[in-house]
Design an enzyme around this catalytic site. Structure first.
Site: not given
Ligand code: SAH
Length: 503
Positions: A37, A59, A174
């Protein structure tokens, strides 16, 4: 009959490559196919075995490379074909990661799968901004919700009245695109406008950025600063802990974007050391190491190594190539005989040590050909000494000329070629063009030549750093200015010089 295939749904953690679990790493190493991803750090793909297929289904908000049902179809199909499929997802696979939906499809299809949890950005993101999601002084409850849904729409499944009333810390993912609606809805249902909030973008990576505000003013700040996704938001008094424990962003090179131009195989050392100091490292492979054109000639020289007085290495790559060939020809380490070993500097010496051999001669300071010649002169008379010099194709002739001048008989074994890297770096070039950089580092004359070959305009105001005099000369030859030169021509020497420059 059940297929031999298996699909691992792996959480890669939020971005810092060190936050991948050991089990996740095993799954990447075992994969025949990797399906990954937007939010998983592509650096992790380097754990993959040679020849593993890599499929990007990322995405970026709004622009879906592959719709979810097709991703589901793809991993089911690949697993049914009997492959080891490793599906990589940012953070944890089942926290807003649709991992459960993918698992259900795999279960439905009757193929084997496993879920490998990862470190979620919801907790690690705040932690890297110096914000603990729980704290005995502030709260004993944590609520995590998605900011993806529009709170002003009646069909939203989030109850903002309950969210606003909930005690403790709130984290939402998000949520940047809808920050005004989300903070507005929380306040409308009673949350105080002066409640602290932090947004952490690209958390845990060198390019992390944190924006601090209150529920009342953060939306305005986001607009004013152009703050963008991906970011995690954390709301509550725990945000104030950052004043005490903002460890990640206070490291010496934090916020500096530094380009490392090396071979893919070698970039690791320098990139790692700069990253540890907080830099946002962009690895730009400019050269690739390939087998020499005449492998036969190289092999014959390696075969005769025991007949020489001295074996000389002037690069870590030379050591690798030499011993690869040596152990193709011999199965006994003693076949190297009594030859003495000279190296140009500590990086090369380190490689010799890995082979459980001792270095007999190394310059005390100038880690360049001239320094090595001087060391030989001080060490002994070179008259009639036989020397096997293991080198790359582009190396300067200084060493051979000078040693021959001292009466030595020098044979040159071309162990590898430096080939410009043109394929593996398109993403990096795009990022460099888009975001620019603060500094670019060069660690050999060939990295300079190959970088210039790319014909890339240097970002405005970029500083340059050189590992030593030979590299500096190559930079000047191309009309580059040199802002930083390492005192010691080694990777740690270069890192120290860069750190000093930014002090
Ligand atoms: N499964 C992921 C979340 C997926 S939803 C988890 O556990 O982290 C996608 C959202 O995750 C992004 O829009 C953002 O809000 C957050 N996110 C994921 N990686 C990030 C990062 N390195 N820094 C900041 N936000 C992050």
């Amino acid at each position: 009959m059940k297929s031999k295939g298996i699909c691992y749904l792996v959480g890669t953690g939020p971005g810092d490559p060190g936050l991948l679990t050991l089990k996740g790493k095993d799954c990447i190493e075992a994969a025949d196919v990797l399906v990954y991803d937007y939010l998983c750090n592509p650096v992790l793909l380097r754990h993959a075995k040679a020849g593993a297929e890599k499929i990007y289904v990322g995405k970026k908000a709004g622009d879906h490379t592959l719709p979810q049902d097709q991703i589901n179809g793809l991993i089911v199909k690949l697993t049914r074909e009997g492959k080891v499929v490793t599906r990589l997802k940012g953070g944890d696979p089942v926290l807003f990661g649709r991992g459960a939906e993918e698992a259900a499809e795999l279960a439905d299809a009757g193929v084997r799968f496993e879920i490998v949890p990862g470190i979620t950005s919801a907790i690690a993101g705040p932690a890297y901004a110096g914000i603990p999601v729980t704290h005995r002084d502030h709260c004993s409850q944590l609520t995590i919700f998605t900011g993806h849904e529009d709170p002003t729409k009646p069909e939203s499944s989030l109850d903002y009245a309950k969210l606003a009333a909930a005690d403790g810390t709130k984290v939402f993912l998000m949520g940047i695109e809808r920050i005004a609606e989300i903070t507005g809805a929380l306040m409308k249902h009673g949350a105080a406008a002066d409640t602290p909030i932090a947004l952490v973008r690209w958390a845990t990576m060198g390019r992390q950025k944190t924006l601090i505000g209150t529920l009342g003013d953060i939306a305005e700040k986001v607009k004013a600063t152009g703050f963008k996704a991906p970011a995690v938001a954390v709301v509550g008094n725990v945000v104030n802990e950052r004043k005490k424990i903002n460890w990640f962003e206070e490291r010496p090179l934090f916020g500096r974007r530094i380009v490392v131009t090396r071979t893919r195989q070698q970039a690791g050392g320098l990139a790692k050391q700069l990253t540890e100091l907080g830099a946002d490292v962009i690895e730009l492979p400019t050269i690739r190491i390939e087998e020499p054109l005449n492998r036969m000639a190289f092999g014959e020289l390696v075969q005769d190594v025991h007949t020489y007085d001295w074996l000389v290495f002037t690069s870590p790559n030379g050591v690798d190539a030499f011993f690869k060939m040596f152990y193709k020809l011999y199965s006994d380490a003693r076949s190297i005989g009594g030859v003495r070993i000279a190296v140009i500097g500590p990086g090369t010496a380190e490689k010799i040590k890995e082979q459980h051999l001792a270095v007999d001669l190394m310059p005390e300071k100038d880690f360049v050909a001239e320094g090595l010649v001087r060391a030989f002169k001080e060490h002994q008379s070179m008259e009639h000494c036989t020397v096997l010099w293991v080198r790359g194709d582009g190396a300067r002739e200084t060493l051979a000329n000078e040693l021959t001048g001292l009466g030595a008989i020098v044979d040159e074994a071309i162990a590898y070629r430096n080939v410009p890297e043109k394929e593996d770096n398109l993403d990096v070039l795009a990022r460099l063009k888009e975001e620019g950089a603060d500094m670019i580092t060069f660690t050999s004359a060939s990295t300079v030549d190959c970088f210039m070959d790319l014909g890339l305009p240097l970002p405005a105001g970029i500083k340059t750093a050189s590992i030593g005099p030979v590299t500096t000369a190559a930079m000047k030859k191309h009309g580059l200015k040199v802002d930083v030169t390492a005192k010691q021509s080694t990777i740690p020497g270069l890192v120290a010089a860069i750190e000093k420059f930014y002090q």
